[in-house]
Design a protein around this motif. Structure first.
Motif, PDB file in Angstrom:
ATOM      1  N   ILE B   2     -70.552-102.037 -81.054  1.00  0.00           N
ATOM      2  CA  ILE B   2     -71.042-101.914 -79.681  1.00  0.00           C
ATOM      3  C   ILE B   2     -69.904-102.227 -78.712  1.00  0.00           C
ATOM      4  N   LYS B   3     -69.607-101.267 -77.837  1.00  0.00           N
ATOM      5  CA  LYS B   3     -68.521-101.455 -76.864  1.00  0.00           C
ATOM      6  C   LYS B   3     -69.058-102.100 -75.586  1.00  0.00           C
ATOM      7  N   HIS B  27     -67.537-105.399 -79.592  1.00  0.00           N
ATOM      8  CA  HIS B  27     -66.150-105.218 -79.180  1.00  0.00           C
ATOM      9  C   HIS B  27     -66.049-105.212 -77.654  1.00  0.00           C
ATOM     10  N   VAL B  28     -65.415-106.250 -77.121  1.00  0.00           N
ATOM     11  CA  VAL B  28     -65.207-106.284 -75.671  1.00  0.00           C
ATOM     12  C   VAL B  28     -64.010-105.396 -75.354  1.00  0.00           C
ATOM     13  N   ASP B  58     -70.801 -99.118 -74.051  1.00  0.00           N
ATOM     14  CA  ASP B  58     -72.238 -98.997 -74.318  1.00  0.00           C
ATOM     15  C   ASP B  58     -73.061 -99.872 -73.377  1.00  0.00           C
ATOM     16  N   ILE B  59     -72.415-100.952 -72.919  1.00  0.00           N
ATOM     17  CA  ILE B  59     -73.145-101.874 -72.056  1.00  0.00           C
ATOM     18  C   ILE B  59     -72.181-102.603 -71.124  1.00  0.00           C
ATOM     19  N   TYR B  60     -72.626-102.808 -69.891  1.00  0.00           N
ATOM     20  CA  TYR B  60     -71.851-103.530 -68.885  1.00  0.00           C
ATOM     21  C   TYR B  60     -72.609-104.811 -68.566  1.00  0.00           C
ATOM     22  N   ASP B 141     -78.717-110.860 -81.866  1.00  0.00           N
ATOM     23  CA  ASP B 141     -78.687-111.124 -83.314  1.00  0.00           C
ATOM     24  C   ASP B 141     -77.259-111.348 -83.801  1.00  0.00           C
ATOM     25  N   ALA B 142     -76.342-110.544 -83.311  1.00  0.00           N
ATOM     26  CA  ALA B 142     -74.953-110.602 -83.784  1.00  0.00           C
ATOM     27  C   ALA B 142     -74.311-111.972 -83.504  1.00  0.00           C
TER      28      ALA B 142
END
Lengths: 254, 254
Positions: B2-3, B27-28, B58-60, B141-142
């Motif tokens: 996930i980015k 992954h940041v 994918d998310i901000y 969860d991660a």
């Protein structure tokens, strides 16, 4: 071997009895209580309901309700023995001076049937005669407790402090529980925050650990919160504690 | 994989960045902040001070002060991407609707430089679109956190509850600290009681866990305590919380 008589059969009497049993150096020779029923807890130990039949011992520990301590101490049928009470809020001098006096005050919240770990309980000790301090210290050491020499006035300060950190904090938890219930949120979500807040003061002073809108002077959030609260008493408590925090951090205007 | 792009460089931004680095699935790709200095914390990661240069992700995650959230969300130079904030006290709808919206609110007190254990932190999740919930859940969860589906209104209730159990409890610790200092008693004596009070609510409701003079209706002890308090604000707080406890247990008269 230290011979002990416990007077009283309630929460503290039971917890002390139980922990004394685990040691090899402390011997409870007798337990006294006014009524016989409550004495059934103390198996394998002599009991009595008559103060006149008290056994000979090195120390008499009065573990009864605060308002019954003086009356029991007055009625003891002997003199010049070591008599202590276990209360946070009663001066040592309320014990009759016909005996040598002292205090053995475990500073903890005791719940019936919940085992307590005495190695985690600080005990506040006080004696009228210097030479009696050693026996109290020996008892505290035997049950693994850290002990402190604390005067009656200091103990009184500790007792009121304990109300703030125990009774009042718990009531704040209760208020949070009510707010959660009203909004269908599980209260357990707050548990880690509650544990962390308590843990923080073991490494930071409460003054340093403070966070939140009252400290920041964040008026917008404070208004938002007050609007969300339904009960007047919750709004009152929120407002008063917010003012007190603001004052502590020099924000007089909130 | 996930980015993630993090917007903000403060406490929460740093804690999230750090814990994301420990995972293999998160992954940041970039950290944004208005000023460059604060970005020095984020080593080995692309940074920018210009919203126009935001990377694809994918998310901000907007992790800035409450009152800056809306303005940043408004200025985002893209549409239909997943944008979440991390605040307990800001509605999801304050994020601009040109993007898909959500909230990722870790309910804990964050202190700079104090490592937090995310496995002990509940995370409150909310998304505008049902299909976006999964990615927030995957992130929680991660990092080992327990997550809850919480609406904006529920989150607001939790946020004010958190003030009671965290900010206000800590202030009660502070008051106890003051009383101890005035009476030359080490505050550390109270630490086990503070820990036990917090621990109790993991097995009992706060309602059941309550003890003390206010619950018992013990007017004598209450007067004794009030007499011992020097500061007016301490007396006021003692009186109000005592009244509130008394009311909770049906003792209207105290």
């Amino acid at each position: 071997m230290i011979k002990i008589v416990i007077l009283g059969a309630g929460n503290i009497a039971q917890h002390l009895y139980k922990v004394f049993q685990t040691t090899e150096t402390l011997h409870v020779v007798q337990v006294y209580n006014r009524s016989a029923e409550a004495l059934s807890y103390f198996k394998n130990t002599a009991t009595t309901t008559n103060l006149k039949n008290l056994a000979e011992a090195d120390i008499y520990i009065i573990a009864v309700a605060d308002d019954a301590i003086t009356s029991i101490a007055n009625k003891l049928p002997f003199t010049n023995r070591l008599v202590v009470h276990t209360s946070g809020n009663v001066s040592m001098h309320e014990l009759h001076k016909k005996n040598r006096r002292g205090v053995f005050y475990p500073l903890q919240t005791f719940t019936k049937d919940v085992t307590v770990n005495f190695s985690q309980i600080p005990i506040c000790l006080e004696t009228g005669e210097k030479s009696d301090f050693k026996i109290l210290k020996t008892i505290a050491d035997a049950i693994g407790s850290t002990s402190y020499k604390i005067s009656s006035e200091q103990r009184r300060a500790l007792h009121v402090s304990a109300v703030f950190v125990n009774n009042f904090s718990n009531h704040l938890y209760r208020i949070a529980h009510e707010i959660c219930e009203t909004n269908n949120v599980p209260f357990e979500i707050l548990s880690p925050l509650i544990q962390e807040t308590a843990k923080k003061i073991t490494t930071l002073t409460p003054y340093m650990a403070q966070t939140g809108p009252a400290k920041r002077g964040d008026q917008q959030t404070i208004e938002n919160h007050l609007e969300k609260l339904d009960k007047d008493i919750h709004k009152e408590i929120y407002t008063l504690l917010t003012q007190s925090i603001a004052k502590t951090y020099g924000r007089e205007k909130l």
